[in-house]
Design an enzyme around this catalytic site. Structure first.
Site, mmCIF file in Angstrom:
data_model
loop_
_atom_site.group_PDB
_atom_site.id
_atom_site.type_symbol
_atom_site.label_atom_id
_atom_site.label_comp_id
_atom_site.label_asym_id
_atom_site.label_seq_id
_atom_site.Cartn_x
_atom_site.Cartn_y
_atom_site.Cartn_z
ATOM 1 N N GLU A 170 0.857 -1.210 0.004
ATOM 2 C CA GLU A 170 -0.019 -0.118 0.082
ATOM 3 C C GLU A 170 0.801 1.217 0.089
ATOM 4 O O GLU A 170 1.658 1.204 0.928
ATOM 5 C CB GLU A 170 -0.811 -0.037 1.279
ATOM 6 C CG GLU A 170 -2.183 -0.684 1.324
ATOM 7 C CD GLU A 170 -3.000 -0.893 2.782
ATOM 8 O OE1 GLU A 170 -3.007 0.668 2.916
ATOM 9 O OE2 GLU A 170 -3.341 -1.770 3.066
ATOM 10 N N ASP A 195 -6.377 8.932 9.827
ATOM 11 C CA ASP A 195 -5.008 8.626 10.230
ATOM 12 C C ASP A 195 -4.600 8.845 11.827
ATOM 13 O O ASP A 195 -4.933 10.440 11.953
ATOM 14 C CB ASP A 195 -3.944 9.205 9.113
ATOM 15 C CG ASP A 195 -4.021 8.164 7.796
ATOM 16 O OD1 ASP A 195 -3.856 7.116 8.043
ATOM 17 O OD2 ASP A 195 -4.104 8.821 7.186
#
Ligand SMILES: Cc1ncc(COP(=O)(O)O)c(C=O)c1O
Lengths: 247, 394
Positions: free
Chosen positions: A34, A45
């Site tokens: 990724e 995040d």
């Protein structure tokens, strides 16, 4: 089964280092990786990936530059572009397809794009070979999970892992390490869906140590390692040094 | 458990709005819409909300004629809708209280909120204290410094104020952090978003809870003047007081105006004027007019007023603007300061810096031919005293 799906942030530690990192990942035998596209407002995040994104942006790692750096690279695992929607929307589907064509990107994981919100955009990219990775969270009901998997279907065993897998978010919250992740609900969800019989599965959020990676593998899924790896890479360790012991 | 939204999620010809949320928040948002829809037709909920708005918030708020200010700026008549007189001092309490009641109805025990000017944080903290809910408010460090009295008020009400140091330390970063916190605690916490922003159903729900402003004002102005004004005007951060005031006038033949923060210049980063400076994009769960750079990264913003210092205009207000139903104008920091001073001197009312952006436009409206104006005075200026002192040299 693919034993590990690592996450790295494009542009951190540097954009120049990216081709070498990808070659190193390939040499380690990794099938897919990724690749985070740094965004100004990464709402899903935790602190480690936020900081990595901001460092990358400050060093000039814009979405288009990143895709230009990836152009022509073949010595790389398949890439899953991990991103927020707005940068892609601003590039536009047509230009995005052109930019993606010469890169090793095989799929998109757009954190803030639930199925059905941009149907034309999504259809267009899927038709061009860039399907969206289906995400399942602990809050996703069984019914919705089936819907998500149907809306973002498995293209079948001839397609690479990057285009087939579903991503199961192991715990509530944002990316990052910290509290240990209880894998029992993950196991339960997997058996409810019977998903492994039909398509590969990656499990992520909060995994960092060899034991939790092993536990995910024992369930038949691919563990994702993100924040823990990004922190080590930013500290100057090599990808091989970080990942070899975990493979 | 519902698996799809029942209310429209998009606004206007460009289909702004939507629900661009991380998967973790999708079911909580679906559940929230369902709870909101049921509550909004449940007599018990509506009765309790009405009683709380009356006895705790202090509604209806007055509509105050402002003849001396009207004369000064060249208007025949000016009416001020006094949201500054609500408990906690701004319209934010209308929404915060309603969402807190909804959260309690949903069985949530914790409340998360973001705040810019601190008014939404104070309103949420007050509602939580009243209903016995625990409350955490995320606030940028820049805003904590410039709106210090509100930080103290939130703490007095028992709320935990979490400083957000990222980026510019303003409202955008506070929303980022509140969304992250909600993703971690959505099993027990409700997120009370403070403006008509964010993923569906927030824009629709917040606007619904705020339209009490315009409904009252419309009846009051008819009663006091025997007719409707030719112009209705409010300031616009995310757009909650603006929509709350303007939406009940959408069917009327009059000019509806929203005023954005013009900051201290016209370059990207020097203002929060989204209509002129923005492009359609996605931030914080909705598609709307957004100040952004060519890479789709959110741009920095600037405004003397923390409550307008935000890169996105709420999707419904943006849609009304793009479809020509609301005129969007801008007022600079200096113009807002002058507007505030004028209201103080002519009417003895101290406005919030946010509301002062609407006041700043009055002279221009009169020059454009407006004669009777209804202005949403969204909040009081006590929180801004230190800015007024330093910038006006008093
Ligand atoms: C007094 C006041 N007016 C206006 C605003 C702007 O928000 P909105 O556009 O949602 O009304 C704020 C926000 O903090 C505020 O405190």
């Amino acid at each position: 089964m693919n034993p590990l799906l690592p996450f790295i942030m494009a542009g951190d530690p540097s954009l120049e280092a990216l081709p070498r990192l990808l070659a190193e990942a390939k040499a380690l035998g990794l099938e897919a990786i990724e690749l985070g596209l740094p965004h100004s407002d990464p709402i899903a995040d935790g602190p480690v990936l936020q900081a990595a994104a901001h460092r990358a942006i400050a060093r000039g790692a814009t979405p288009v530059r990143i895709l230009e750096v990836l152009a022509g690279i073949t010595d790389s695992p398949d890439l899953i572009l991990f991103t927020y929607l707005n940068p892609l929307l601003q590039i536009g589907a047509e230009r995005l397809k052109t930019l993606l064509a010469p890169t090793p990107v095989k799929a998109l994981l757009v954190v803030d794009l639930p199925f059905g919100e941009e149907p034309a955009f999504e259809r267009d990219l899927r038709a061009a070979g860039y399907p969206m990775v289906p995400l399942l969270a602990p809050t996703t009901t069984l019914e919705r999970a089936r819907q998500v998997l149907a809306e973002r279907p498995d293209p079948g065993p001839s397609a690479p892992f990057a285009q087939r897998f579903a991503y199961l978010v192991a715990r509530l919250g944002v990316t990052g390490t910290g509290q240990s992740t209880d894998l029992a609900p993950v196991q339960k969800r997997m058996s409810e869906l019977g998903i492994l019989a039909t398509r590969p599965l990656a499990v992520g959020f909060g995994l960092s140590d060899a034991a939790s990676l092993a536990a995910v593998r024992a369930m038949g899924a691919t563990p994702v390692i993100g924040s823990a790896l990004v922190r080590e890479l930013a500290g100057g360790r090599s990808l091989s040094a970080c990942l070899a012991p975990l493979l | 458990m519902t698996d799809s939204f029942a209310l429209p999620t998009r606004f206007g010809s460009q289909q702004l709005g939507g629900c661009y949320a991380p998967e973790t928040l999708m079911q909580p948002l679906l559940d929230l819409e369902a709870a909101f829809r049921t509550a909004w037709t449940a007599p018990a909920f509506l009765a309790e909300l009405k009683a709380e708005l009356r006895h705790f918030v202090g509604r209806p708020t007055p509509l105050t004629p402002a003849p001396r200010l009207a004369a000064k700026v060249g208007l025949r008549a000016l009416f001020l809708k006094r949201e500054d007189l609500t408990h906690t001092g701004a319209h934010k309490i209308n929404n915060a209280l309603a969402q807190a009641l909804l959260a309690r109805r949903m069985g949530k025990t914790e409340i998360i909120a973001e705040t810019g000017a601190g008014q939404h944080g104070v309103a949420t903290a007050a509602a939580c204290a009243r209903l016995g809910l625990s409350c955490t408010v995320y606030m940028g460090v820049t805003d904590m410094a410039r709106q210090a009295p509100n930080v103290a008020r939130m703490r007095l009400f028992g709320a935990k104020v979490e400083p957000v140091a990222a980026g510019q330390g303003t409202l955008k970063e506070a929303v980022n952090e509140a969304l992250r916190a909600w993703a971690g605690r959505c099993d027990r916490a409700h997120y009370i978003l403070g403006s008509a922003l964010g993923p569906h159903p927030f824009p629709t729900m917040v606007r619904t809870f705020q339209t009490v402003i315009g409904e009252e004002a419309r009846a009051q102005v008819l009663e006091q003047s025997g007719g409707l004004p030719d112009t209705v005007i409010a300031c616009a951060g995310g757009g909650s007081n603006g929509l709350g005031l303007l939406v009940p006038f959408l069917g009327d033949d009059l000019r509806r105006v929203a005023v954005e923060a013009g900051g201290h210049g016209r370059a990207l980063g020097e203002h929060a004027a989204r209509l002129e400076g923005g492009r359609v994009g996605v931030l914080h769960g909705c598609k709307t007019l957004l100040l952004q750079d060519e890479h789709g990264h959110t741009a920095e913003t600037a405004s003397i007023s923390a409550g307008l210092d935000y890169p996105a205009l709420g999707p419904e207000l943006a849609a009304l603007a793009l479809d020509g139903k609301v005129v969007v104008r801008r007022a600079s920091d200096d113009e807002a300061l002058a507007g505030a001073r004028l209201l103080c001197e002519t009417e003895g009312i101290l406005p919030a810096l946010e509301s002062s952006h609407a006041l700043a436009l009055l002279t221009a409206l009169a020059a454009d031919g407006a004669a009777t104006v209804l202005l949403g005075l969204s909040g009081r200026g006590d929180k801004d005293l230190s800015t007024y002192q330093s910038r006006l040299g008093i």
